[in-house]
Write a protein that holds these residues in place. Structure first.
Motif, mmCIF file in Angstrom:
data_model
loop_
_atom_site.group_PDB
_atom_site.id
_atom_site.type_symbol
_atom_site.label_atom_id
_atom_site.label_comp_id
_atom_site.label_asym_id
_atom_site.label_seq_id
_atom_site.Cartn_x
_atom_site.Cartn_y
_atom_site.Cartn_z
ATOM 1 N N LEU A 360 48.618 104.234 -9.627
ATOM 2 C CA LEU A 360 48.525 105.524 -10.430
ATOM 3 C C LEU A 360 49.606 106.440 -9.874
ATOM 4 O O LEU A 360 49.763 107.575 -10.523
ATOM 5 N N TYR A 363 52.122 107.896 -12.415
ATOM 6 C CA TYR A 363 51.520 108.657 -13.164
ATOM 7 C C TYR A 363 51.761 110.100 -12.765
ATOM 8 O O TYR A 363 52.050 111.076 -13.233
ATOM 9 N N GLU A 418 52.908 104.599 -17.964
ATOM 10 C CA GLU A 418 52.303 105.484 -16.986
ATOM 11 C C GLU A 418 53.518 106.673 -16.877
ATOM 12 O O GLU A 418 53.122 107.937 -17.002
#
Length: 565
Positions: A360, A363, A418
């Protein structure tokens, strides 16, 4: 074309300039075009001392640390809960571990926005930080489930004031035309904490103790307390009110109604479809309570005028209303993605919790990068409104791409998806700038609290909706791709545990069902982002620099008039 654009800018800013005037040291509200209705009868004038250089950098660091621990407490609990329920033998209290914090945090946002307009900003912020730290100590030292829940509620009380308070400190430490980049840096703490929280919680639980997930707030919060207390100078009011007069200006009954109505809504959304069926009397009774209480709250706000918790004159302002709704929709989209992308990586791609957090990072990085880049652009040009359009466009496209991730998606797919989504998410901090452009200095705390409230409510509503969508769609997909498997086995086991309970010959079907269900959950964010774009097209097309220049001209003109008199 340049002449036409200049005329448009001046015309667009005229209504704002009539509402506020500034000098290099003093900012004070002017009567609006509805003088009799909106005039500040106390004649308050805020004396603002902006910071600069290293002092401003240190203040910004202190605010970032304060917001980081608040946001961290929202996300770190996810990986700590399993251990806490084992220690206290309290599986039935799981829902309260998160909601005790979030319910108090969200429901008190407007109340603290009002408090910041009446009492000293720094004093309220520092007291709130102490309350948050006390709540953290209670959680860390808890000897029972009830004690832990009480600690979470106390921490939520302090956190509610710290959220809007941090943005208000930036508003009164940084001149308006330079504020966007600082807002972006501060706002990035929420995204950083959403990724770091589960990782830190898991690391503390595995290597030290789950209690360190709350002890950590003491040194970080303590440093924030020292920085804000020592370096920040709160805006002073020329007209002084007694404590009794200040208390009289607070909308206690209106605040009580808002807190009650908000708690009814959030509890109904949390329990519905999970703890209880949507048709259960406890769920629809809460919705009914919300429907009955909020009209009373609205009536009180209209009757109290500028003394209301949420003055109608502020919320009906077009930019404030659009900014609030924009933040609400952005929050709905981002919370869904931040919660369900790790689920995709762990359940479908069989990645560890730490590995999913690492995945992640793109992102997070591009969210922060875009936010700061947009903030610097606003600082340089003064234009901010079309950044909302650009951000929402990227966010809509990126959200659409994320919803296509499947069982065999490669890094070459999820990584650019992302990046695009994170870049679009970066415009989520622009609403804080927008409301500060159209509001007078005394109204800024209320405007900031409304944007922050919409962010909190958006996340709560989105997670409730997404949970129902996921459970229902997973059940449907399991009957399609793994008909031989009892759906309850998958539904009642964790996202990383069902693979140990499902026979090897049916595992691929279950994984396919999981993948399809997550894709379905990631579809609503496309609509949320797209709708935010439509809303943003209606925002007032103002310019931060033009407002400041014209406001200074107004102030100088008034000085000349006084001198001639």
């Amino acid at each position: 074309m340049e002449v036409e654009e200049t005329k448009t800018t001046i015309a667009d800013n005229e209504s704002v300039l009539q509402r506020s005037k500034t000098s290099s040291v003093v900012e004070e509200p002017l009567p609006s075009k509805d003088d009799a209705e909106n005039e500040d009868k106390d004649g308050h004038e805020l004396e603002i001392q902006y910071a600069s250089g290293s002092r401003l950098a240190i203040i910004t660091l202190g605010v970032c640390l304060g917001l980081f621990v608040v946001a961290l407490d929202t996300s770190i609990i996810s990986t700590v809960i399993p251990t806490i329920t084992t220690v206290f033998d309290s599986l039935g209290d799981v829902g309260w571990y998160g909601s005790a914090y979030l319910l108090v945090l969200a429901s008190l946002q407007p109340s603290f926005g009002k408090i910041y307009t009446v009492f000293n900003l720094k004093a309220v912020y520092l007291i709130s930080l102490i309350v948050f730290e006390v709540g953290s100590v209670v959680c860390a030292a808890a000897t029972s489930s009830l004690m832990f829940i009480i600690g979470r509620a106390i921490a939520g009380l302090g956190a509610s004031a710290l959220l809007s308070g941090g943005m208000n400190i930036i508003a009164f430490a940084v001149p308006l035309e330079k504020r966007a980049a600082y807002n972006a840096g501060v706002s990035s703490m929420f995204t950083i904490a959403s990724i770091a929280g589960p990782l830190l919680g898991g690391a503390f639980t595995d290597e030290v103790s789950w209690r360190w997930s709350f002890w950590i707030n003491l040194p970080v919060g303590g440093l924030a307390f020292f920085i804000v207390g020592f370096f920040f100078t709160a805006p002073a009011r020329k007209s002084q009110l007694t404590f009794k007069e200040k208390m009289a200006k607070l909308d206690f009954f209106g605040a009580l109604c808002f807190v009650g109505g908000t708690i009814c809504l959030l509890l109904a959304l949390q329990w519905g479809g999970a703890t209880y069926a949507w048709t259960d009397s406890r769920v629809w009774g809460l919705f009914l309570g919300f429907g009955l209480i909020m009209p009373i709250f609205a009536y009180i706000q209209v009757k109290r005028g500028k003394g209301a918790t949420i003055p109608v004159s502020i919320i009906k302002q077009r930019t404030v209303l659009i900014s609030t709704l924009y933040s609400f929709l952005y929050s709905m989209a981002s919370y869904t993605q931040i919660y369900y992308l790790p689920l995709y990586f762990q359940a479908v791609e069989n990645i560890s919790a730490v590995g999913s957090g690492i995945r992640l990072i793109p992102y997070l990085v591009f969210n922060t990068f875009a936010a700061i880049l947009m903030g610097m652009y606003v600082n340089r040009t003064g234009y901010y409104y079309y950044l909302l359009w650009i951000g929402a466009t990227f966010y809509t496209v990126g959200s659409g791409l994320l919803s296509t991730l499947g069982l065999n998606s490669s890094t070459a797919q999820w990584l650019p998806y992302e990046i695009i989504t994170g870049f679009g998410r970066g415009s989520g901090q622009i609403p804080f700038v927008a409301v500060q452009v159209v509001l007078t200095p005394e109204e800024v705390p209320i405007g900031s609290s409304l944007v922050m409230l919409s962010t909190s409510l958006g996340g709560a509503v989105a997670l409730s909706i997404s949970q129902s969508i996921f459970n229902n769609d997973l059940l449907k997909e399991l009957t399609k791709y793994a008909p031989s498997i009892d759906p309850d086995i998958v539904l009642n086991s964790g996202a990383t545990q069902f693979s140990d309970l499902v026979p090897a010959d049916a595992l691929s079907g279950v994984l396919q069902a999981y993948s399809k269900a997550i894709d379905t959950v990631l579809i609503p964010p496309i609509a949320f982002a797209g709708l935010s774009l439509v809303l943003a097209l209606g925002i007032e097309r103002l310019n931060v620099k033009a407002r400041k220049q014209s406001a200074n001209v107004t102030a100088e003109s008034e000085k000349s008039e006084k001198a001639e008199a």
